[in-house]
Design a protein around this motif. Structure first.
Motif, PDB file in Angstrom:
ATOM      1  N   MET A  13       0.825  -1.218   0.000  1.00 51.29           N
ATOM      2  CA  MET A  13       0.000   0.000   0.000  1.00 51.29           C
ATOM      3  C   MET A  13       0.858   1.267   0.000  1.00 51.29           C
ATOM      4  SD  MET A  13      -3.558  -0.126   1.792  1.00 51.29           S
ATOM      5  CE  MET A  13      -3.128  -0.235   3.515  1.00 51.29           C
ATOM      6  N   SER A  14       2.151   1.130  -0.253  1.00 45.63           N
ATOM      7  CA  SER A  14       2.968   2.347  -0.227  1.00 45.63           C
ATOM      8  C   SER A  14       2.563   3.257  -1.382  1.00 45.63           C
ATOM      9  CB  SER A  14       4.460   2.016  -0.271  1.00 45.63           C
ATOM     10  OG  SER A  14       4.852   1.717  -1.569  1.00 45.63           O
ATOM     11  N   GLY A  15       2.450   4.543  -1.092  1.00 50.21           N
ATOM     12  CA  GLY A  15       2.042   5.508  -2.109  1.00 50.21           C
ATOM     13  C   GLY A  15       0.540   5.674  -2.227  1.00 50.21           C
ATOM     14  N   VAL A  16      -0.222   4.880  -1.477  1.00 50.41           N
ATOM     15  CA  VAL A  16      -1.682   5.019  -1.510  1.00 50.41           C
ATOM     16  C   VAL A  16      -2.093   6.151  -0.561  1.00 50.41           C
ATOM     17  CG1 VAL A  16      -3.865   3.856  -0.939  1.00 50.41           C
ATOM     18  CG2 VAL A  16      -2.066   2.610  -2.145  1.00 50.41           C
ATOM     19  N   ASP A  17      -3.052   6.949  -0.989  1.00 54.04           N
ATOM     20  CA  ASP A  17      -3.570   8.075  -0.205  1.00 54.04           C
ATOM     21  C   ASP A  17      -3.915   7.618   1.218  1.00 54.04           C
ATOM     22  OD1 ASP A  17      -5.179  10.951  -0.922  1.00 54.04           O
ATOM     23  OD2 ASP A  17      -5.883   9.844   0.848  1.00 54.04           O
ATOM     24  N   PHE A  18      -3.499   8.396   2.210  1.00 51.85           N
ATOM     25  CA  PHE A  18      -3.681   7.935   3.606  1.00 51.85           C
ATOM     26  C   PHE A  18      -5.150   7.758   3.977  1.00 51.85           C
ATOM     27  CE2 PHE A  18      -5.267  11.322   6.375  1.00 51.85           C
ATOM     28  CZ  PHE A  18      -5.203  12.421   5.530  1.00 51.85           C
ATOM     29  N   ARG A  19      -6.033   8.532   3.348  1.00 52.10           N
ATOM     30  CA  ARG A  19      -7.466   8.382   3.659  1.00 52.10           C
ATOM     31  C   ARG A  19      -7.969   7.010   3.211  1.00 52.10           C
ATOM     32  NH1 ARG A  19      -9.384  13.324   0.259  1.00 52.10           N
ATOM     33  NH2 ARG A  19      -7.675  12.472  -0.963  1.00 52.10           N
ATOM     34  N   LEU A  20      -7.486   6.603   2.052  1.00 50.77           N
ATOM     35  CA  LEU A  20      -7.882   5.292   1.536  1.00 50.77           C
ATOM     36  C   LEU A  20      -7.260   4.177   2.389  1.00 50.77           C
ATOM     37  CD1 LEU A  20      -9.540   3.964  -0.646  1.00 50.77           C
ATOM     38  CD2 LEU A  20      -7.616   4.213  -2.218  1.00 50.77           C
TER      39      LEU A  20
END
Ligand SMILES: [Zn+2]
Length: 121
Positions: free
Chosen positions: A1-8
């Motif tokens: 999940m690296s680089g995925v928006d923190f909200r998601l």
């Protein structure tokens, strides 16, 4: 999940707590480079070619999941639908609107979840 928006990411973690069916994110299910997106398009696995039509995955605004049932990955609709319910409830609790690919009209994409354009920055 690296680089995925923190909200998601927060929605993913909350959905994991809620869902009675375990799930994971495959290597191509998070942030994608243009090359990764192009390869998926050429393999017929995505409608976005990554260049003129970019995927939300290229911005870290989408994730794809698989269900994990009886020790194996599953893409059965009954499993993915249960997980989608957990995602949608988690998103509601976190006040961050998402869209589920299972409701897409042109190309039903049950493993896919993305932040909506009106998600609060
Ligand atoms: Zn996707």
């Amino acid at each position: 999940m690296s680089g995925v928006d923190f909200r998601l990411k927060q929605i993913v973690y909350r959905a994991l707590e809620k869902s009675k069916i375990d799930f994971g994110i495959p290597e191509t299910g998070g942030l994608r480079t243009e090359e990764m997106q192009k390869a998926l398009y050429e393999a017929g696995k995505s409608k976005a070619d990554g260049v003129t039509n970019k995927s939300k995955h290229q911005y870290g605004l989408a994730v794809d999941v698989y269900a994990y049932v009886d020790g194996a990955a599953s893409w059965e609709s009954e499993h993915l639908t249960h997980i989608a319910a957990a995602f949608l409830q988690a998103a509601l609790e976190l006040d961050t609107p998402i869209k589920w690919g299972g409701f897409f009209h042109s190309f039903t994409d049950m493993p896919h979840f993305e932040l909506t354009d009106i998600a609060k920055g």
